[in-house]
Design a protein around this motif. Structure first.
Motif, PDB file in Angstrom:
ATOM      1  N   LEU A   1      -1.574  -8.936   9.669  1.00  0.00           N
ATOM      2  CA  LEU A   1      -1.669  -7.987  10.770  1.00  0.00           C
ATOM      3  C   LEU A   1      -1.473  -8.731  12.081  1.00  0.00           C
ATOM      4  CD1 LEU A   1      -2.431  -5.048  11.705  1.00  0.00           C
ATOM      5  CD2 LEU A   1      -4.766  -5.902  11.990  1.00  0.00           C
ATOM      6  N   TYR A   2      -0.650  -8.156  12.950  1.00  0.00           N
ATOM      7  CA  TYR A   2      -0.465  -8.724  14.282  1.00  0.00           C
ATOM      8  C   TYR A   2      -0.333  -7.569  15.261  1.00  0.00           C
ATOM      9  CZ  TYR A   2       1.707 -11.364  18.158  1.00  0.00           C
ATOM     10  OH  TYR A   2       2.003 -11.924  19.387  1.00  0.00           O
ATOM     11  N   GLU A   3      -1.237  -7.508  16.215  1.00  0.00           N
ATOM     12  CA  GLU A   3      -1.227  -6.483  17.244  1.00  0.00           C
ATOM     13  C   GLU A   3      -1.120  -7.146  18.611  1.00  0.00           C
ATOM     14  OE1 GLU A   3      -4.892  -4.429  16.485  1.00  0.00           O
ATOM     15  OE2 GLU A   3      -3.951  -3.082  15.019  1.00  0.00           O
ATOM     16  N   PRO A   4       0.113  -7.380  19.084  1.00  0.00           N
ATOM     17  CA  PRO A   4       0.297  -8.088  20.362  1.00  0.00           C
ATOM     18  C   PRO A   4      -0.437  -7.429  21.522  1.00  0.00           C
ATOM     19  CG  PRO A   4       2.378  -7.894  19.193  1.00  0.00           C
ATOM     20  CD  PRO A   4       1.400  -7.040  18.445  1.00  0.00           C
TER      21      PRO A   4
ATOM     22  N   VAL B   1       0.825 -23.149  10.560  1.00  0.00           N
ATOM     23  CA  VAL B   1       0.660 -22.935  11.997  1.00  0.00           C
ATOM     24  C   VAL B   1       2.017 -22.656  12.641  1.00  0.00           C
ATOM     25  CG1 VAL B   1      -0.018 -24.032  14.167  1.00  0.00           C
ATOM     26  CG2 VAL B   1      -1.441 -24.315  12.134  1.00  0.00           C
ATOM     27  N   ALA B   2       3.062 -23.296  12.141  1.00  0.00           N
ATOM     28  CA  ALA B   2       4.403 -23.078  12.698  1.00  0.00           C
ATOM     29  C   ALA B   2       4.819 -21.614  12.569  1.00  0.00           C
ATOM     30  CB  ALA B   2       5.415 -23.978  11.996  1.00  0.00           C
ATOM     31  N   ASP B   3       4.451 -20.960  11.469  1.00  0.00           N
ATOM     32  CA  ASP B   3       4.778 -19.541  11.298  1.00  0.00           C
ATOM     33  C   ASP B   3       3.997 -18.688  12.292  1.00  0.00           C
ATOM     34  OD1 ASP B   3       6.305 -20.452   9.221  1.00  0.00           O
ATOM     35  OD2 ASP B   3       5.161 -19.458   7.629  1.00  0.00           O
ATOM     36  N   ILE B   4       2.739 -19.060  12.505  1.00  0.00           N
ATOM     37  CA  ILE B   4       1.911 -18.352  13.486  1.00  0.00           C
ATOM     38  C   ILE B   4       2.537 -18.468  14.875  1.00  0.00           C
ATOM     39  CG2 ILE B   4      -0.337 -18.278  14.620  1.00  0.00           C
ATOM     40  CD1 ILE B   4      -0.635 -17.452  11.764  1.00  0.00           C
ATOM     41  N   GLU B   5       2.890 -19.685  15.252  1.00  0.00           N
ATOM     42  CA  GLU B   5       3.429 -19.927  16.592  1.00  0.00           C
ATOM     43  C   GLU B   5       4.786 -19.250  16.782  1.00  0.00           C
ATOM     44  OE1 GLU B   5       3.216 -24.206  16.651  1.00  0.00           O
ATOM     45  OE2 GLU B   5       1.305 -24.167  17.754  1.00  0.00           O
ATOM     46  N   LYS B   6       5.586 -19.207  15.718  1.00  0.00           N
ATOM     47  CA  LYS B   6       6.892 -18.536  15.804  1.00  0.00           C
ATOM     48  C   LYS B   6       6.718 -17.045  16.059  1.00  0.00           C
ATOM     49  CE  LYS B   6      11.216 -17.907  13.239  1.00  0.00           C
ATOM     50  NZ  LYS B   6      11.939 -18.218  11.958  1.00  0.00           N
ATOM     51  N   ALA B   7       5.784 -16.424  15.336  1.00  0.00           N
ATOM     52  CA  ALA B   7       5.536 -14.997  15.530  1.00  0.00           C
ATOM     53  C   ALA B   7       4.999 -14.713  16.929  1.00  0.00           C
ATOM     54  CB  ALA B   7       4.556 -14.490  14.468  1.00  0.00           C
ATOM     55  N   LEU B   8       4.112 -15.571  17.413  1.00  0.00           N
ATOM     56  CA  LEU B   8       3.549 -15.391  18.745  1.00  0.00           C
ATOM     57  C   LEU B   8       4.604 -15.572  19.835  1.00  0.00           C
ATOM     58  CD1 LEU B   8       0.149 -17.291  18.361  1.00  0.00           C
ATOM     59  CD2 LEU B   8       0.500 -14.821  18.430  1.00  0.00           C
TER      60      LEU B   8
ATOM     61  N   GLN C   1       3.426 -14.990  23.457  1.00  0.00           N
ATOM     62  CA  GLN C   1       2.017 -15.296  23.326  1.00  0.00           C
ATOM     63  C   GLN C   1       1.851 -16.655  22.655  1.00  0.00           C
ATOM     64  OE1 GLN C   1       0.330 -11.848  21.324  1.00  0.00           O
ATOM     65  NE2 GLN C   1       0.401 -10.606  23.192  1.00  0.00           N
ATOM     66  N   ARG C   2       0.595 -17.130  22.535  1.00  0.00           N
ATOM     67  CA  ARG C   2       0.386 -18.471  22.003  1.00  0.00           C
ATOM     68  C   ARG C   2      -1.049 -18.653  21.505  1.00  0.00           C
ATOM     69  NH1 ARG C   2       0.030 -22.114  27.600  1.00  0.00           N
ATOM     70  NH2 ARG C   2      -1.904 -21.199  28.380  1.00  0.00           N
TER      71      ARG C   2
ATOM     72  N   LEU D   1      -8.004 -13.784  14.417  1.00  0.00           N
ATOM     73  CA  LEU D   1      -8.067 -14.626  15.604  1.00  0.00           C
ATOM     74  C   LEU D   1      -7.561 -13.920  16.841  1.00  0.00           C
ATOM     75  CD1 LEU D   1      -4.993 -16.883  15.759  1.00  0.00           C
ATOM     76  CD2 LEU D   1      -5.596 -15.928  13.538  1.00  0.00           C
ATOM     77  N   LYS D   2      -8.028 -14.398  17.967  1.00  0.00           N
ATOM     78  CA  LYS D   2      -7.581 -13.912  19.267  1.00  0.00           C
ATOM     79  C   LYS D   2      -6.477 -14.825  19.779  1.00  0.00           C
ATOM     80  CE  LYS D   2     -10.259 -14.730  22.788  1.00  0.00           C
ATOM     81  NZ  LYS D   2     -11.383 -14.680  23.758  1.00  0.00           N
ATOM     82  N   VAL D   3      -5.455 -14.251  20.379  1.00  0.00           N
ATOM     83  CA  VAL D   3      -4.366 -15.021  20.980  1.00  0.00           C
ATOM     84  C   VAL D   3      -4.287 -14.653  22.460  1.00  0.00           C
ATOM     85  CG1 VAL D   3      -3.119 -15.107  18.803  1.00  0.00           C
ATOM     86  CG2 VAL D   3      -2.605 -13.272  20.422  1.00  0.00           C
TER      87      VAL D   3
END
Length: 372
Positions: free
Chosen positions: A47-50, A63-70, A75-76, A166-168
Motif C-alpha cells: 500500500l502506498y498513499e502519497p 530499500v532501493a524499491d522503496i526509494e524508487k517508488a517514493l 517523496q523520500r 511507515l511515514k514518508v
C-alpha cells in the motif's frame, strides 16, 4: 530457510527446533547463531498513499524499491538510512525491515528524528510462531507495550518482522551546504551547536578533522535555502573561518558519503560508532587515539577508525553514551562484544522482554551479548 509469505514464516518459527539467525538482505553483518532464516522472500509494497504520506511494505522489500517508488511522487525516506555494503564489504540488498530492525538513521536524524520515529505499525512473528500486529497507518496512542518502538532497534531478537507501515516526507526543492574551513574539533562542535540552535533549520551538521571542514546542510525552497545559508554564514562569522557554499549536486554527494562512511571504506582497521553528548565529542575523540575520526549529528555521533583489535571502550572509560563495534574481525567482535554492555537494570528489562516474546531463545542468539 526462506519463507515466501507470513504464514510460512510463522509455521517455520513454530516448528523450529533450534536457534535461528534472522537475515534481511544480509548487508549489515549482524546476525546471531543458528540456522539462517531470510525474510528476503517477503517482498513488495502492499500500500502506498502519497497524499497521506504513508506506505506499507513487506519486511524483505529492498530499500532501493522503496526509494524508487517514493521518487516517482517526489517523496523520500527522510531519515536517510545508511548503506553498509561499502564499509563492510557485504553483498545483497538492504531491506526496509532490516533498516527498522536496526533503527538505521543517517545525518538528517538531528532534524527529523530516527528511523523508529517514522515507523507507524508492524506485523511480526514471535518466538511461539504467533503473528502479532501493533500500530497502524497513522500515529496514535497505544496501551500496553508500544511494540512499534520496541521492535525498532531490537535487531531481530524479539521477533521476525514481516510487514512495516511507515511515514514518508516530501523531497525538498533544493539543498546546499555551508562549509567552514580550518576549525579545531572543539571550535567545530561549538559552531555546529550554534547552528543547530539557530532558526535556520539545519538538516545536517558534521565535522571532518582530516580535511578541517565543518559542514552544515540547509534544505527547502531555493530562495529560502539561499537566504538561510547567508544568515547562517553571518551567524558563524565570529569563528573567523574561510567559508564556501556547495550547491545541490555536490551537497547530495557529500552527505551520501558521510552517511555511508566512505572515508573509511578502503582503509584497514576496525570501525566504531560512538553516540554521546555533542559537547563530549572532542574529548572522547582525543581519548580514543583513533587513526581517523569525524563527527556527525553536530557531535552527537562519532565515527572512528581504530587500529585492529583496539578496545575503544576501555580507552573512553565511563561516559554518557555508548560505543558500537561496526566493523571488526569475528575474533574482535567476540572478545569485545558488538554492543556497549547494558546497565544491570536495563539488562534485566531486556532479558524479561526476550523471555516474553522469544521464550525458546530462537532469534539471533548471542547477538546482543556484550562479550562472549
Amino acid at each position: 530457510m526462506k519463507p515466501s509469505n507470513e504464514n510460512e514464516l510463522a509455521q517455520m518459527v513454530a516448528e523450529a527446533g533450534g536457534p535461528l539467525s534472522i537475515r534481511g538482505g544480509g548487508t549489515r553483518g549482524m546476525a546471531g547463531s543458528g540456522e539462517v532464516m531470510s525474510v528476503a522472500g517477503l517482498s513488495g509494497i502492499t500500500l502506498y498513499e502519497p497524499g497521506a504520506l504513508t506506505m506499507v511494505a513487506q519486511a524483505g522489500t529492498p530499500v532501493a524499491d522503496i526509494e524508487k517508488a517514493l521518487a516517482k511522487e517526489n517523496q523520500r525516506l527522510a531519515f536517510e538510512p545508511m548503506d553498509h555494503r561499502g564499509l563492510l564489504g557485504t553483498k545483497g540488498k538492504p531491506t526496509i525491515g532490516g533498516v527498522f530492525a536496526a533503527n538505521v538513521s543517517g545525518p538528517r536524524r538531528i532534524a527529523v528524528g530516527a528511523a523508529r520515529d517514522f515507523l507507524l505499525g508492524v506485523r511480526f512473528v514471535d518466538g511461539r510462531g504467533n503473528v502479532i500486529k501493533n500500530g497502524g497507518r497513522v500515529m496514535k496512542n497505544v496501551t500496553g507495550y508500544d511494540l512499534v518502538k520496541l521492535m525498532a532497534g531490537s535487531f531481530g531478537t524479539l521477533g521476525v518482522l514481516s510487514e512495516v507501515s511507515l511515514k514518508v516526507l516530501p523531497r525538498p526543492e533544493t539543498e546546499a551546504t555551508l562549509v567552514l574551513h580550518g576549525l579545531s574539533d572543539v571550535n567545530a562542535v561549538q559552531a555546529l551547536s550554534q547552528a543547530m540552535g539557530s532558526p535556520f533549520e539545519v538538516t545536517g551538521a558534521a565535522h571532518d578533522p582530516t580535511t578541517t571542514r565543518t559542514m552544515l546542510r540547509i534544505e527547502g525552497f531555493e530562495a529560502s535555502v539561499a537566504y538561510r545559508i547567508d544568515r547562517l554564514r553571518d551567524l558563524l562569522s565570529a569563528h573567523d573561518a574561510l567559508t564556501e557554499v556547495l550547491a545541490a549536486e555536490a551537497t547530495n554527494k557529500l552527505w551520501a558519503n558521510l552517511r555511508d562512511v566512505n572515508a573509511f571504506q578502503q582503509a584497514q582497521g576496525d570501525v566504531w560508532r560512538v553516540s554521546c553528548k555533542p559537547s563530549d565529542a572532542p574529548s572522547l575523540a582525543s581519548r580514543a587515539e583513533a587513526e581517523a575520526h569525524y563527527f556527525d549529528w553536530a557531535g552527537g555521533l562519532i565515527w572512528l577508525r581504530m587500529a585492529p583489535e583496539s578496545d575503544l571502550r576501555e580507552r573512553l572509560g565511563k561516559f554518557g553514551g555508548h560505543a558500537t563495534l561496526v566493523r571488526g574481525t569475528a575474533e574482535t567482535c567476540q572478545r569485545l562484544g558488538v554492543f556497549q554492555p547494558e546497565a544491570a537494570g536495563v539488562a534485566r528489562i531486556a532479558a524479561g522482554l526476550r523471555a516474553r516474546f522469544d521464550p525458546k531463545s530462537l532469534f539471533n542468539a548471542g547477538l546482543m551479548d556484550a562479550a562472549a
